[in-house]
Motif scaffolding. Structure first.
Motif, short mmCIF file in Angstrom:
data_model
loop_
_atom_site.label_atom_id
_atom_site.label_comp_id
_atom_site.label_asym_id
_atom_site.label_seq_id
_atom_site.Cartn_x
_atom_site.Cartn_y
_atom_site.Cartn_z
N ILE A 83 0.75 -1.25 6.83
CA ILE A 83 1.03 -1.59 5.43
C ILE A 83 0.13 -2.77 5.04
O ILE A 83 0.07 -3.76 5.76
N THR A 84 -0.53 -2.64 3.91
CA THR A 84 -1.29 -3.77 3.37
C THR A 84 -0.45 -4.40 2.28
O THR A 84 -0.11 -3.75 1.28
N VAL A 85 -0.09 -5.67 2.47
CA VAL A 85 0.74 -6.40 1.52
C VAL A 85 -0.10 -7.48 0.84
O VAL A 85 -0.86 -8.19 1.50
N SER A 92 0.78 -1.24 0.00
CA SER A 92 0.00 0.00 0.00
C SER A 92 0.82 1.29 0.00
O SER A 92 0.34 2.30 -0.54
N PRO A 93 2.03 1.35 0.60
CA PRO A 93 2.74 2.63 0.60
C PRO A 93 3.06 3.12 -0.81
O PRO A 93 3.45 2.34 -1.68
N LEU A 142 9.87 2.71 -3.55
CA LEU A 142 10.50 2.65 -2.23
C LEU A 142 9.77 3.58 -1.26
O LEU A 142 9.26 4.62 -1.66
N PHE A 143 9.72 3.21 -0.01
CA PHE A 143 9.10 4.04 1.01
C PHE A 143 10.00 4.11 2.24
O PHE A 143 10.95 3.34 2.37
N GLN A 144 9.69 5.05 3.10
CA GLN A 144 10.53 5.27 4.28
C GLN A 144 9.78 4.94 5.57
O GLN A 144 8.56 5.03 5.63
N LEU A 150 -2.34 -9.10 3.78
CA LEU A 150 -2.17 -8.92 5.21
C LEU A 150 -2.01 -7.44 5.51
O LEU A 150 -1.32 -6.72 4.78
N GLU A 151 -2.66 -7.00 6.58
CA GLU A 151 -2.45 -5.63 7.07
C GLU A 151 -1.49 -5.72 8.26
O GLU A 151 -1.80 -6.35 9.26
#
Length: 205
Positions: A52-54, A38-39, A162-164, A121-122
């Protein structure tokens, strides 16, 4: 003499190959898993707060039977190259056993090759996840618990999507509140004690 040298050389070669025996190389894995998260690119997440939802599953464009040997899927949070610079403890190594790219496991779930539905998964970013830039990778394991395939949210060069994460440092707010309450209680108790002692002193006079 020649036979002795040949035997010695064989022993040295065998010893040098022992560490590599049975090791799985990342470069040998096929990218068969489709993984999304999700990010958005560049988004900053707070440790212990944001989620995060993966989503992961087999790439449906691949031939039938591709995932027949998969038994388990493990999803991991991985360091991007920019957060590995001058940090040997996060170094990327081709041998997965020695690789330090993906140190934070998000989830491990059984894989059913008959079920083509993607799983999701969240996950709440844990408070102890270091401040860094990340992506997400999923590994597929066979019955011997060896990595046989992977998928990730970024490209092969690990430069996109990419996310932080900003870790939570210092004391928690609850601890601060408790500390303030304890301090106030201590001051009030001290004032009451002095008041009582002063009254006792006056009575004795």
């Amino acid at each position: 003499m020649a036979a002795r040298r040949l035997l010695l050389a064989s022993l040295v070669l065998s010893c040098s190959l022992l560490p590599c025996y049975g090791a799985v190389l990342f470069s040998s894995l096929q990218r068969t898993l489709a993984v999304t998260a999700s990010p958005t690119s560049g988004q900053v997440l707070k440790g212990g707060v944001d989620k995060i939802t993966v989503t992961w599953g087999l790439n449906q464009t691949l031939p039938a039977g591709t995932g027949s040997t998969y038994k388990t899927i493990k999803v991991k949070l991985c360091y991007a190259p920019t957060s590995q610079v001058d940090r040997a403890w996060r170094k990327t190594v081709d041998s997965i056993k020695k690789d330090r790219t993906c140190q934070h496991e998000i989830v491990a779930r059984p894989y059913n090759s008959a079920n083509k539905t993607s799983q999701s998964l969240e996950w709440t970013v844990e408070r102890d996840v270091p401040t860094a830039t990340y992506f997400i990778r999923a590994y597929a394991y066979n019955a011997d618990e060896s990595e046989v395939a992977y998928g990730q949210t970024t490209d092969a060069y690990k430069t996109t999507s990419l996310f932080q994460v900003e870790s939570i440092t210092g004391r928690h707010m609850t601890m601060d509140i408790c500390s303030i309450c304890f301090s106030v209680f201590s001051v009030v108790s001290l004032l009451v004690f002095f008041y009582i002692e002063k009254r006792k002193s006056k009575r004795s006079q």
